[in-house]
Every structure is written in structure tokens, then in C-alpha cells.
Design a protein around this motif. Structure first.
Motif, PDB file in Angstrom:
ATOM      1  N   ARG A 190       3.597  47.110 -82.755  1.00  0.00           N
ATOM      2  CA  ARG A 190       3.539  47.803 -81.402  1.00  0.00           C
ATOM      3  C   ARG A 190       2.735  49.306 -81.698  1.00  0.00           C
ATOM      4  O   ARG A 190       2.097  49.274 -80.607  1.00  0.00           O
ATOM      5  N   LEU A 191       2.468  49.843 -82.660  1.00  0.00           N
ATOM      6  CA  LEU A 191       1.732  50.845 -82.824  1.00  0.00           C
ATOM      7  C   LEU A 191       0.193  50.293 -82.743  1.00  0.00           C
ATOM      8  O   LEU A 191      -0.751  51.021 -82.068  1.00  0.00           O
TER       9      LEU A 191
ATOM     10  N   ARG B 269       6.018  54.826 -74.702  1.00  0.00           N
ATOM     11  CA  ARG B 269       6.016  53.197 -74.835  1.00  0.00           C
ATOM     12  C   ARG B 269       6.610  52.618 -75.876  1.00  0.00           C
ATOM     13  O   ARG B 269       7.024  51.505 -76.160  1.00  0.00           O
ATOM     14  N   VAL B 270       6.665  53.431 -77.163  1.00  0.00           N
ATOM     15  CA  VAL B 270       7.398  53.011 -78.237  1.00  0.00           C
ATOM     16  C   VAL B 270       8.003  54.229 -78.964  1.00  0.00           C
ATOM     17  O   VAL B 270       7.628  54.753 -80.149  1.00  0.00           O
TER      18      VAL B 270
ATOM     19  N   THR C 183      12.858  48.689 -76.170  1.00  0.00           N
ATOM     20  CA  THR C 183      13.945  49.372 -75.604  1.00  0.00           C
ATOM     21  C   THR C 183      15.008  49.796 -76.561  1.00  0.00           C
ATOM     22  O   THR C 183      14.862  49.258 -77.665  1.00  0.00           O
ATOM     23  N   PRO C 184      16.111  50.661 -76.292  1.00  0.00           N
ATOM     24  CA  PRO C 184      16.996  50.966 -77.144  1.00  0.00           C
ATOM     25  C   PRO C 184      17.768  49.676 -77.687  1.00  0.00           C
ATOM     26  O   PRO C 184      18.147  49.635 -78.787  1.00  0.00           O
ATOM     27  N   GLU C 185      17.825  48.744 -76.721  1.00  0.00           N
ATOM     28  CA  GLU C 185      18.598  47.372 -77.006  1.00  0.00           C
ATOM     29  C   GLU C 185      17.939  46.741 -78.425  1.00  0.00           C
ATOM     30  O   GLU C 185      18.573  46.164 -79.182  1.00  0.00           O
ATOM     31  N   ASP C 186      16.676  46.762 -78.183  1.00  0.00           N
ATOM     32  CA  ASP C 186      15.617  46.149 -79.195  1.00  0.00           C
ATOM     33  C   ASP C 186      15.977  46.739 -80.842  1.00  0.00           C
ATOM     34  O   ASP C 186      16.321  45.968 -81.718  1.00  0.00           O
TER      35      ASP C 186
ATOM     36  N   ALA D  60       4.304  54.370 -69.494  1.00  0.00           N
ATOM     37  CA  ALA D  60       5.720  53.559 -69.659  1.00  0.00           C
ATOM     38  C   ALA D  60       6.297  53.027 -68.560  1.00  0.00           C
ATOM     39  O   ALA D  60       6.270  53.712 -67.549  1.00  0.00           O
ATOM     40  N   ASP D  61       6.895  52.063 -68.766  1.00  0.00           N
ATOM     41  CA  ASP D  61       8.111  51.456 -67.883  1.00  0.00           C
ATOM     42  C   ASP D  61       9.199  52.808 -67.314  1.00  0.00           C
ATOM     43  O   ASP D  61       9.695  53.067 -68.373  1.00  0.00           O
ATOM     44  N   PRO D  62       9.154  53.349 -66.208  1.00  0.00           N
ATOM     45  CA  PRO D  62      10.131  54.352 -65.987  1.00  0.00           C
ATOM     46  C   PRO D  62      11.716  53.978 -66.191  1.00  0.00           C
ATOM     47  O   PRO D  62      12.318  54.885 -66.661  1.00  0.00           O
TER      48      PRO D  62
END
Length: 295
Positions: A188-189, A34-35, A279-282, A63-65
């Protein structure tokens, strides 16, 4: 709110990890699917140096697949061997061992040329608190060997465990780092349960979580709390959830502490479905911001 957590036993664990590295062939680093980046300890790069490493994304069932697939592609492009593991359903153990064999292949080829007999891979398993390490170990070993729980800080000592004939695992306590350079990492954690709840401002963390859900998983919010619309303001949405949950007190005020607890419990308990907090974009945006605004 500034989130920091670095209990004394973690400093001791860091020293132990450094000392034990020479006894293992590789490191299995666990991160929360998730993180995936927020749950990786940046101290490990300097501690592990060139030791072969496999990154395992735990709790992939939470997590979102689609986002997890993005992360696997991201790590592949970064040259990092990674695999997603659904520990609760006992899926992914075989890929983990196969990936470990791939990571250590050069080392064992070198040993073979020197005439050293084949043996099981010796791996150190490591990750931050509450990343699912004990659950993963129990699934790999095939019996309840390590203690498990939904609170960070369960494992406090090291132990060797056998995974069939293929692998020997050196378990280690979870290690957080002394300071979160970016407070988003801390939030996030905290939202996913990696930091002890006793150290948190639940309301603050829940407002952060509400904002993320409203932005990325609005339908989950609408369905879970039987809402018609989502207010633009996070505080208004928070209070609306409290009203729907019957948390009104005398004077018409919401029981904020109880509301925050319910939201975080629902998220961690998958009552709103499979959720990814980054996300990687973040991280690309974060890196771009850091380049444009260096300290």
C-alpha cells in the motif's frame, strides 16, 4: 516481493525525535488519508508515550471521501483526535489549530494554575516520507518555507516554524520503520509513493494495484482505459490495459515495465479519481486473522 526501506538518516531522525519531545507540548502526526493505518509508524507509540497527539489525515482530496469519513469515525471510536486536511486547496487549517488547542487544553490549564503566561502551542510535526508534510507546513505557515516534492525523503533536518500567534511547529524528517510485519502495508505504501520507486518492482506493485481497483473501483478502470469488461485474472487485466495503451512489442508481448509505470502514475495522479487503499474493515479482518493465527 518483500518491501523494506530504512535509510540511515531515519535512525538518526528517530533519536532526534526522542530527544526533542521534551521541548514540545504536543505531536501532530500526519498520515495519508488513502492509507491511514498503513502510513502510521507503529514505533511512535513507544517513542511518544503519553505526549498529547493529534492525527491529521493528509491528501484527503486524493482519497475516497466516503472511506475517509469511515476512518474519522473509526479514530473517534478509538479515542483518537483526528482531522482530515486538504492541503492543496488550503482547507482544514483552522480545524487543525482548533483540534490542537483541544488536545493541549489540560496542559495549558495546568500552566495557567501555576501562573505561567499564555503562549503559542509548541508542536512537533511528524510522519512517514511523502505523507505531504512539507505541503501542510507551507499552507499553515502561509509561505513556501519547507521543500515539497512527490518523492519521499525531501526533509532531512529539523526546523522551527511559526503559525501565526497560535502555534510553533518543529518539523522533522519522515520516518519509516525497519520492518513491515504485514507485507500488505508495504504494498500500500509503495503504491501511494511513500517508498522510493528505485527500490520497487513496478510490475508487482501495479498488479497489486490493479487487483484493488478491479475489486473496489471497477468503473474507474473501465472508464480510464476504455475497457468493455474486466478480466477475472489480474495478469490478463494488466495486459489488456497495456494493449489499450498501445504497448505491444515485437512478438505481441506487452512492455510490462512501461505498462506498470503508466498504471501507477495514473493512480498517483488521480487519473482514476479519488481512491482509498484500505478501510477500517480491512484492518478488523487483519486483526481477526492475527488472533486466529498467532505466530
Amino acid at each position: 516481493m518483500s518491501i523494506q526501506w530504512y535509510p540511515g538518516h531515519m535512525e538518526k531522525a528517530r533519536r532526534q525525535v526522542t530527544e526533542e519531545l521534551k521541548r514540545v507540548d504536543m505531536v501532530i502526526e500526519l498520515a495519508d488519508a488513502r492509507v491511514p493505518l498503513s502510513s502510521r509508524n507503529p514505533m511512535l507509540d513507544s517513542i511518544l508515550q503519553d505526549k498529547p497527539r493529534l492525527l491529521v489525515l493528509t491528501k484527503s482530496d486524493m482519497a475516497d471521501p466516503n472511506v475517509t469519513d469511515q476512518w474519522l469515525e473509526y479514530f473517534k471510536n478509538e479515542g483518537t483526535e483526528a482531522v482530515a486536511l486538504n492541503a492543496l486547496q488550503n482547507k482544514g487549517a483552522k480545524p487543525l489549530i482548533e483540534k490542537s488547542q483541544k488536545v493541549t487544553a489540560p496542559l495549558f490549564e495546568k500552566m495557567k494554575r501555576k501562573g505561567i503566561r499564555p503562549r503559542a502551542i509548541r508542536a512537533m510535526i511528524i510522519g512517514i516520507p511523502n505523507v505531504g508534510k512539507s505541503t501542510v507546513i507551507n499552507r499553515l505557515v502561509g509561505k513556501k518555507t519547507a521543500k515539497t516534492g512527490d518523492k519521499p525523503g525531501i526533509t532531512k533536518a529539523q526546523q522551527w516554524l511559526k503559525v501565526g500567534r497560535d502555534m510553533e511547529l518543529l518539523d522533522t524528517p519522515g520516518i519509516l520503520w525497519p520492518k513491515f510485519e504485514n507485507q500488505l502495508v508495504g504494498y500500500r505504501l509503495a503504491a501511494t509513493g511513500a517508498i522510493k520507486d528505485e527500490l520497487l518492482d513496478f510490475e508487482d506493485i501495479s498488479l497489486f494495484t490493479v487487483n484493488l481497483l478491479k475489486t473496489r473501483y471497477p468503473s474507474a478502470l473501465l472508464e480510464r482505459y476504455n475497457l468493455d469488461t474486466l478480466p477475472e485474472e489480474d495478469r490478463a487485466l494488466f495486459e489488456k490495459i497495456g494493449q489499450k495503451r498501445g504497448l505491444l512489442q515485437l512478438g505481441g508481448y506487452i512492455d510490462e515495465e512501461k505498462c506498470a509505470e503508466i498504471i501507477l502514475r495514473d493512480v498517483r495522479g488521480q487519473k482514476l479519481g479519488r481512491i482509498s487503499f484500505e478501510t477500517p474493515e480491512d484492518w478488523r479482518h487483519l486483526e481477526e486473522d492475527n488472533e486466529m493465527n498467532p505466530e
